[in-house]
Design an enzyme around this catalytic site. Structure first.
Site, PDB file in Angstrom:
ATOM      1  CB  THR A 202      49.938  33.715  46.044  1.00  0.00           C
ATOM      2  OG1 THR A 202      48.558  33.864  46.372  1.00  0.00           O
ATOM      3  CG2 THR A 202      50.766  34.353  47.140  1.00  0.00           C
TER       4      THR A 202
ATOM      5  N   GLY B  77      48.950  25.325  45.903  1.00  0.00           N
ATOM      6  CA  GLY B  77      48.847  23.940  46.337  1.00  0.00           C
ATOM      7  C   GLY B  77      49.021  22.990  45.165  1.00  0.00           C
TER       8      GLY B  77
ATOM      9  CD  GLU C   8      40.664  30.440  47.767  1.00  0.00           C
ATOM     10  OE1 GLU C   8      40.974  29.343  47.320  1.00  0.00           O
ATOM     11  OE2 GLU C   8      40.618  31.468  47.065  1.00  0.00           O
TER      12      GLU C   8
HETATM   13  C1  LIG Z   1      42.125  43.005  47.931  1.00  0.00           C
HETATM   14  C2  LIG Z   1      41.580  43.106  46.530  1.00  0.00           C
HETATM   15  C3  LIG Z   1      40.105  42.859  46.519  1.00  0.00           C
HETATM   16  C4  LIG Z   1      41.904  44.481  46.022  1.00  0.00           C
HETATM   17  O1  LIG Z   1      41.407  44.586  44.721  1.00  0.00           O
HETATM   18  P1  LIG Z   1      41.812  45.862  43.867  1.00  0.00           P
HETATM   19  O2  LIG Z   1      41.202  45.749  42.539  1.00  0.00           O
HETATM   20  O3  LIG Z   1      43.290  46.040  43.951  1.00  0.00           O
HETATM   21  O4  LIG Z   1      41.266  47.120  44.633  1.00  0.00           O
HETATM   22  P2  LIG Z   1      39.849  47.552  45.154  1.00  0.00           P
HETATM   23  O5  LIG Z   1      39.702  47.145  46.569  1.00  0.00           O
HETATM   24  O6  LIG Z   1      39.792  49.001  44.827  1.00  0.00           O
HETATM   25  O7  LIG Z   1      38.703  46.811  44.293  1.00  0.00           O
HETATM   26  C5  LIG Z   1      38.335  47.366  43.054  1.00  0.00           C
HETATM   27  C6  LIG Z   1      36.877  47.060  42.817  1.00  0.00           C
HETATM   28  O8  LIG Z   1      36.771  45.656  42.568  1.00  0.00           O
HETATM   29  C7  LIG Z   1      35.828  45.096  43.470  1.00  0.00           C
HETATM   30  N1  LIG Z   1      36.266  43.741  43.774  1.00  0.00           N
HETATM   31  C8  LIG Z   1      37.420  43.380  44.351  1.00  0.00           C
HETATM   32  N2  LIG Z   1      37.479  42.041  44.468  1.00  0.00           N
HETATM   33  C9  LIG Z   1      36.337  41.559  43.935  1.00  0.00           C
HETATM   34  C10 LIG Z   1      35.804  40.256  43.752  1.00  0.00           C
HETATM   35  N3  LIG Z   1      36.470  39.149  44.156  1.00  0.00           N
HETATM   36  N4  LIG Z   1      34.617  40.123  43.155  1.00  0.00           N
HETATM   37  C11 LIG Z   1      33.940  41.221  42.761  1.00  0.00           C
HETATM   38  N5  LIG Z   1      34.367  42.523  42.896  1.00  0.00           N
HETATM   39  C12 LIG Z   1      35.558  42.644  43.480  1.00  0.00           C
HETATM   40  C13 LIG Z   1      35.858  45.999  44.680  1.00  0.00           C
HETATM   41  O9  LIG Z   1      34.666  45.880  45.437  1.00  0.00           O
HETATM   42  C14 LIG Z   1      35.979  47.339  44.015  1.00  0.00           C
HETATM   43  O10 LIG Z   1      34.712  47.657  43.501  1.00  0.00           O
HETATM   44  P3  LIG Z   1      34.177  49.170  43.619  1.00  0.00           P
HETATM   45  O11 LIG Z   1      32.870  49.140  42.894  1.00  0.00           O
HETATM   46  O12 LIG Z   1      34.022  49.438  45.091  1.00  0.00           O
HETATM   47  O13 LIG Z   1      35.250  50.013  42.996  1.00  0.00           O
HETATM   48  C15 LIG Z   1      42.249  42.035  45.616  1.00  0.00           C
HETATM   49  O14 LIG Z   1      43.604  42.345  45.480  1.00  0.00           O
HETATM   50  C16 LIG Z   1      42.091  40.650  46.179  1.00  0.00           C
HETATM   51  O15 LIG Z   1      41.072  40.025  45.986  1.00  0.00           O
HETATM   52  N6  LIG Z   1      43.111  40.171  46.954  1.00  0.00           N
HETATM   53  C17 LIG Z   1      43.037  38.850  47.587  1.00  0.00           C
HETATM   54  C18 LIG Z   1      43.784  37.821  46.765  1.00  0.00           C
HETATM   55  C19 LIG Z   1      43.269  36.425  47.017  1.00  0.00           C
HETATM   56  O16 LIG Z   1      42.137  36.210  47.382  1.00  0.00           O
HETATM   57  N7  LIG Z   1      44.136  35.429  46.775  1.00  0.00           N
HETATM   58  C20 LIG Z   1      43.768  34.052  46.814  1.00  0.00           C
HETATM   59  C21 LIG Z   1      44.762  33.245  45.990  1.00  0.00           C
HETATM   60  S1  LIG Z   1      44.183  31.645  45.621  1.00  0.00           S
HETATM   61  C22 LIG Z   1      44.344  30.789  47.091  1.00  0.00           C
HETATM   62  O17 LIG Z   1      44.629  31.320  48.153  1.00  0.00           O
HETATM   63  C23 LIG Z   1      44.079  29.354  46.943  1.00  0.00           C
HETATM   64  C24 LIG Z   1      44.084  28.531  48.015  1.00  0.00           C
HETATM   65  C25 LIG Z   1      44.016  27.073  47.770  1.00  0.00           C
HETATM   66  C26 LIG Z   1      43.017  26.367  48.588  1.00  0.00           C
HETATM   67  O18 LIG Z   1      41.881  26.899  48.665  1.00  0.00           O
HETATM   68  O19 LIG Z   1      43.352  25.280  49.113  1.00  0.00           O
HETATM   69  C1  LIG Z   2      47.851  26.937  53.140  1.00  0.00           C
HETATM   70  C2  LIG Z   2      47.864  27.953  52.033  1.00  0.00           C
HETATM   71  C3  LIG Z   2      47.498  27.581  50.743  1.00  0.00           C
HETATM   72  C4  LIG Z   2      47.549  28.496  49.699  1.00  0.00           C
HETATM   73  N1  LIG Z   2      47.238  28.088  48.426  1.00  0.00           N
HETATM   74  C5  LIG Z   2      47.346  28.976  47.405  1.00  0.00           C
HETATM   75  C6  LIG Z   2      47.070  28.567  46.067  1.00  0.00           C
HETATM   76  O1  LIG Z   2      46.737  27.410  45.810  1.00  0.00           O
HETATM   77  N2  LIG Z   2      47.216  29.468  45.061  1.00  0.00           N
HETATM   78  C7  LIG Z   2      47.573  30.780  45.316  1.00  0.00           C
HETATM   79  O2  LIG Z   2      47.677  31.560  44.369  1.00  0.00           O
HETATM   80  N3  LIG Z   2      47.818  31.211  46.588  1.00  0.00           N
HETATM   81  C8  LIG Z   2      47.719  30.337  47.622  1.00  0.00           C
HETATM   82  N4  LIG Z   2      47.976  30.758  48.905  1.00  0.00           N
HETATM   83  C9  LIG Z   2      48.442  32.131  49.140  1.00  0.00           C
HETATM   84  C10 LIG Z   2      47.360  32.979  49.792  1.00  0.00           C
HETATM   85  O3  LIG Z   2      46.327  33.224  48.900  1.00  0.00           O
HETATM   86  C11 LIG Z   2      48.008  34.288  50.275  1.00  0.00           C
HETATM   87  O4  LIG Z   2      48.942  33.978  51.270  1.00  0.00           O
HETATM   88  C12 LIG Z   2      46.930  35.216  50.836  1.00  0.00           C
HETATM   89  O5  LIG Z   2      46.191  35.753  49.764  1.00  0.00           O
HETATM   90  C13 LIG Z   2      47.511  36.350  51.705  1.00  0.00           C
HETATM   91  O6  LIG Z   2      48.389  37.144  50.949  1.00  0.00           O
HETATM   92  P1  LIG Z   2      49.850  37.461  51.538  1.00  0.00           P
HETATM   93  O7  LIG Z   2      50.445  36.181  51.935  1.00  0.00           O
HETATM   94  O8  LIG Z   2      50.537  38.316  50.558  1.00  0.00           O
HETATM   95  O9  LIG Z   2      49.566  38.294  52.856  1.00  0.00           O
HETATM   96  P2  LIG Z   2      49.767  39.867  53.043  1.00  0.00           P
HETATM   97  O10 LIG Z   2      48.768  40.597  52.246  1.00  0.00           O
HETATM   98  O11 LIG Z   2      51.205  40.193  52.857  1.00  0.00           O
HETATM   99  O12 LIG Z   2      49.349  39.992  54.596  1.00  0.00           O
HETATM  100  C14 LIG Z   2      50.268  40.363  55.591  1.00  0.00           C
HETATM  101  C15 LIG Z   2      49.559  41.327  56.543  1.00  0.00           C
HETATM  102  O13 LIG Z   2      49.324  42.533  55.836  1.00  0.00           O
HETATM  103  C16 LIG Z   2      47.960  42.946  56.027  1.00  0.00           C
HETATM  104  N5  LIG Z   2      47.490  43.680  54.840  1.00  0.00           N
HETATM  105  C17 LIG Z   2      47.817  43.441  53.555  1.00  0.00           C
HETATM  106  N6  LIG Z   2      47.182  44.301  52.735  1.00  0.00           N
HETATM  107  C18 LIG Z   2      46.422  45.107  53.520  1.00  0.00           C
HETATM  108  C19 LIG Z   2      45.516  46.184  53.280  1.00  0.00           C
HETATM  109  N7  LIG Z   2      45.261  46.632  52.036  1.00  0.00           N
HETATM  110  N8  LIG Z   2      44.893  46.747  54.356  1.00  0.00           N
HETATM  111  C20 LIG Z   2      45.124  46.293  55.599  1.00  0.00           C
HETATM  112  N9  LIG Z   2      45.990  45.283  55.904  1.00  0.00           N
HETATM  113  C21 LIG Z   2      46.621  44.701  54.877  1.00  0.00           C
HETATM  114  C22 LIG Z   2      47.201  41.641  56.188  1.00  0.00           C
HETATM  115  O14 LIG Z   2      45.976  41.868  56.888  1.00  0.00           O
HETATM  116  C23 LIG Z   2      48.193  40.814  56.997  1.00  0.00           C
HETATM  117  O15 LIG Z   2      48.004  41.083  58.372  1.00  0.00           O
HETATM  118  C24 LIG Z   2      47.941  29.838  49.967  1.00  0.00           C
HETATM  119  C25 LIG Z   2      48.290  30.221  51.259  1.00  0.00           C
HETATM  120  C26 LIG Z   2      48.250  29.290  52.298  1.00  0.00           C
HETATM  121  C27 LIG Z   2      48.647  29.715  53.688  1.00  0.00           C
END
Ligand SMILES: CC(C)(COP(=O)(O)OP(=O)(O)OC[C@H]1O[C@@H](n2cnc3c(N)ncnc32)[C@H](O)[C@@H]1OP(=O)(O)O)[C@@H](O)C(=O)NCCC(=O)NCCSC(=O)/C=C/CC(=O)O
Ligand SMILES: Cc1cc2nc3c(=O)[nH]c(=O)nc-3n(C[C@H](O)[C@H](O)[C@H](O)COP(=O)(O)OP(=O)(O)OC[C@H]3O[C@@H](n4cnc5c(N)ncnc54)[C@H](O)[C@@H]3O)c2cc1C
Length: 657
Positions: free
Chosen positions: A137, A176, A420
């Site tokens: 992120t 994190g 996530e």
């Molecule tokens: C929102 C996403 C999924 C958008 O993906 P993108 O490729 O930009 O667009 P599409 O929606 O058109 O997807 C294309 C295609 O890929 C398939 N797909 C998407 N995600 C997955 C997946 N995870 N596994 C398998 N397939 C996937 C989708 O179904 C489409 O397939 P088609 O056959 O329909 O074309 C993407 O941007 C996304 O996942 N965003 C979320 C980011 C996220 O999860 N961030 C987490 C960061 S890590 C974190 O937060 C850690 C926390 C620490 C802790 O846990 O303590």
């Molecule tokens: C406690 C905590 C721990 C984390 N740890 C990690 C980590 O270890 N590593 C890491 O990489 N990240 C980490 N993250 C980041 C986290 O993964 C992101 O904050 C999360 O993926 C949401 O993305 P964003 O913040 O850009 O939200 P945004 O996507 O900007 O969301 C803002 C608003 O926009 C809306 N929105 C965005 N896109 C769309 C769409 N296509 N359609 C409709 N609505 C939409 C959402 O629903 C939401 O209401 C952490 C976050 C938190 C809070």
């Protein structure tokens, strides 16, 4: 509470064993718990009284001791089954450091690294010789991964990647363990070779000196400041200015760059998203469901000992649990804990099955797994965190104190709605899959979580009694019919809009509000169907089976009664049947009430894990509350400097007047 325990009509230990997956699992978990919780160096302190810095330092100290002294002494490692199960089912929330290192960095290294890369970095990570974070992120992008701005440009001459954040919004933000602990990052960046972009790829980047712990040249890193929760975790920022890493630091299980700059892909480009599927499939138990179970334990035990008001005029005060409104606030969430626990188990088992298929190069199950894990993560994390807040409020004034333990539980659990994958975005990912399925159902047999779509016959509910609505097969039919019909309606709207000339992306956006509800209906159907079928197959004593059936029916009815509009609109329930369903829920609340303390005791959360003056096993609330309050830093002196300052200011002002 002992009086309450005397009226429980089922074997609590048997239910604990079922919850854990067997008596042996319980024994193992308790063995780890006894070792960890009885060691003064690892025990949670009164985190409700600590400053942010104290929480961080205490968390690091406890975890270094846990991982470097205690686990090795017992012959365990951070990934030993009993240790993983302990942290999975009885997680101490985010009150432990290195959660991302152990729970995200190491698994992602295993997901993305070649055998050589795993052999190089895994032993160091397991021994905490390197501390890693998962840096995906950015300040400007968390959801839209294709929009990530950090670049990794290949330098053929030097056989290196140049990692760069072109502008402030490209700075990594949130990972994190990044702010103060990590010296390595598994960094996601847009790969660029000869000006061509190849999308997001994983890179191993050292960010701090392993001896001095100072940031390396080109690296600016630090903590992002105070948050709603996660106060023990140093979520951080990371700016990289033309940082050079060896070509070998591209984690290359799925794709690699040859020395001459040739790009070689080895797997579906969706595999780069694989780490997120894994985390969504496995974090729910430890981050959301176990948090709900802890909050239920606290609120139920407190509600049984808290006497407030007369139920019958002139009679002694009653425990607030005697009020139907209190039972309605608490018991559906006790049911939800059990029901979602088993649904999450099924999801993680499905993930494990997929990894075995993937080892045989079969990723055909990925679309269904992605949809189910995204939908479950969104629905369960929201239901659980909303429930924890209702449980906190059900404890009245003491629920607003950190002494209750619930605010800290909530502040950790609610983050699961965002990390996530932000929940709405995840719901829409699941919706994308469901719309495809409903449009194919006439020609393709659906399997897995969408198998219920194969039955497309129109029907209505024929139940005409309160008891009829307690039957699990009736309730499963309600949810499957509702989920299918709301999906059909949304798909028809999408099709109608596109047939009348609207661009598909606009039609999708115009339908997205309904589609979010479609997914919630689909996932609730999955949860109820999973638990209902699980109970049928479960071998246990009749009293335990009976109470589990009651819990399943209570969860289902509470969901129906919260969304009767859906069931009326699809024509499956009549207004009278909605009244019967409401009465059935009230009757179940009364049936389950005598077992309330046994149901939360069965979660087997120790007082040390609960960290609650309201929810301790012995129920001695007031003594604990007073002892806790006396530890407040403000009580170290009778008259604080601040009070003296106020007096001087007030006296001074009076004289002026
Ligand atoms: C929102 C996403 C999924 C958008 O993906 P993108 O490729 O930009 O667009 P599409 O929606 O058109 O997807 C294309 C295609 O890929 C398939 N797909 C998407 N995600 C997955 C997946 N995870 N596994 C398998 N397939 C996937 C989708 O179904 C489409 O397939 P088609 O056959 O329909 O074309 C993407 O941007 C996304 O996942 N965003 C979320 C980011 C996220 O999860 N961030 C987490 C960061 S890590 C974190 O937060 C850690 C926390 C620490 C802790 O846990 O303590
Ligand atoms: C406690 C905590 C721990 C984390 N740890 C990690 C980590 O270890 N590593 C890491 O990489 N990240 C980490 N993250 C980041 C986290 O993964 C992101 O904050 C999360 O993926 C949401 O993305 P964003 O913040 O850009 O939200 P945004 O996507 O900007 O969301 C803002 C608003 O926009 C809306 N929105 C965005 N896109 C769309 C769409 N296509 N359609 C409709 N609505 C939409 C959402 O629903 C939401 O209401 C952490 C976050 C938190 C809070």
């Amino acid at each position: 509470l002992e009086k309450e325990r005397g009226q429980v009509n089922f074997n609590v230990e048997e239910l604990t064993n079922i919850y854990d997956g067997g008596a042996e699992e319980t024994k193992l978990r308790r063995k780890v718990a006894d070792v960890i919780q009885n060691d003064p160096e690892v025990r949670c302190k009164d985190i409700g009284m600590m400053t942010r810095e104290e929480r961080y330092i205490d968390g690091v100290r406890r975890c270094v001791y846990l991982y470097k002294v205690l686990l090795p002494r017992e012959g365990w490692t951070p990934v030993s089954k009993e240790v993983k199960d302990y942290f999975k089912y009885r997680n101490i929330g985010k009150e432990r450091s290195f959660g991302v290192h152990a729970g995200v960095f190491i698994p992602c290294l295993l997901s993305f690294g070649s055998d050589e890369q795993i052999a190089k970095w895994l032993p160091l990570a397991m021994q905490f010789q390197i501390i890693g974070t998962y840096a995906q992120t950015e300040m400007g992008h968390g959801t839209f991964l294709r929009g990530l701005q950090t670049t990794a440009t290949y330098d053929k001459k030097n056989k290196e990647f140049v990692i760069n954040c072109p502008e402030i919004s490209a700075m990594k933000w949130w990972p994190g363990d990044l702010g103060k602990s990590a010296n390595h990052a598994l960094l996601m960046a847009q790969l660029v070779i000869d000006g061509k972009k190849y999308g997001m790829h994983p890179f191993m980047v050292q960010i701090r000196d392993l001896t001095t712990h100072m940031p390396l040249p080109g690296i600016t890193v630090g903590d992002i400041g105070n948050k709603v929760g996660f106060e023990t975790t140093d979520n951080g920022f990371l700016h990289l200015n033309q940082v050079r890493i060896p070509r070998e630091n591209l984690l290359c299980k799925n794709a690699e760059v040859k020395p001459n700059g040739t790009y070689l892909t080895k797997a579906s480009d969706k595999m780069v998203y694989g780490s997120m599927v894994r985390l969504r499939a496995i974090i729910l138990e430890s981050e959301a469901v176990s948090a709900l179970g802890k909050a239920c334990t606290i609120a139920v035990r407190y509600s049984l000992v808290r006497c407030q008001g007369e139920l019958e005029p002139g009679k002694p005060e009653v425990s607030v649990m005697e009020y139907m409104t209190q039972q309605k606030k608490l018991l559906p969430y006790v049911a939800m804990t059990y029901v979602t626990h088993f649904a999450c188990l099924k999801l993680s088992n499905q993930y494990n099955a997929f990894t075995r298929e993937m080892d045989n190069n079969d990723i055909s199950g990925l679309p269904e797994l992605h949809a189910l894990s995204a939908g479950m993560k969104a629905v369960v994390s929201e239901q659980c965190s909303d429930g924890i807040e209702i449980l906190r409020k059900s404890c009245g004034g003491h629920g607003y104190s950190n002494a209750s333990g619930i605010p800290i539980i909530w502040s950790s659990a609610v983050a699961c709605c965002t990390y996530e994958g932000e929940n709405t975005v995840m719901l829409l990912q699941c919706a994308r899959y469901l719309v495809k399925c409903i449009n194919q159902v006439q020609t393709t047999r659906m399997v897995g979580s969408v198998a219920y779509l194969n039955n497309m016959t129109q029907s209505t509910c024929h139940v005409d009694s309160v008891s009829g609505f307690k039957q699990l097969d009736v309730l499963v039919a309600c949810f499957q019919y509702r989920a299918r019909e709301v999906l059909k309606t949304a798909a028809l709207k999408l099709s109608h809009l596109t047939k009348h000339g609207m661009a598909s992306y606009n039609a999708w956006n115009q339908s997205s509000v309904e589609l979010v509800n479609v997914v919630k209906a689909h996932i609730t159907q999955f949860i109820v169907t999973t638990f209902a079928s699980g109970i049928t197959e479960l071998e246990c004593t009749k009293p335990v089976k009976n109470v589990l059936q009651q819990l399943c029916a209570l969860y289902a009815l509470s969901c129906i009664n919260a969304s009767t509009g859906d069931f009326l609109k699809v024509g499956y329930l009549s207004p009278r049947q909605c009244d019967l369903a409401h009465e059935a829920e009230l009757e179940l609340l009364s049936c389950i009430r005598p077992n309330a303390v046994g149901l939360v005791d069965a979660f087997d959360f120790s007082d040390d894990l609960l960290q609650s003056c309201l929810g301790a096993y012995d129920g001695n609330v007031y003594e604990r509350l007073f002892a806790w309050a006396k530890k407040s830093p403000l009580n170290k002196t009778e008259v604080t400097i601040y009070q003296q300052y106020i007096q001087i200011r007030l006296i001074g002002r009076r004289k002026a007047f």
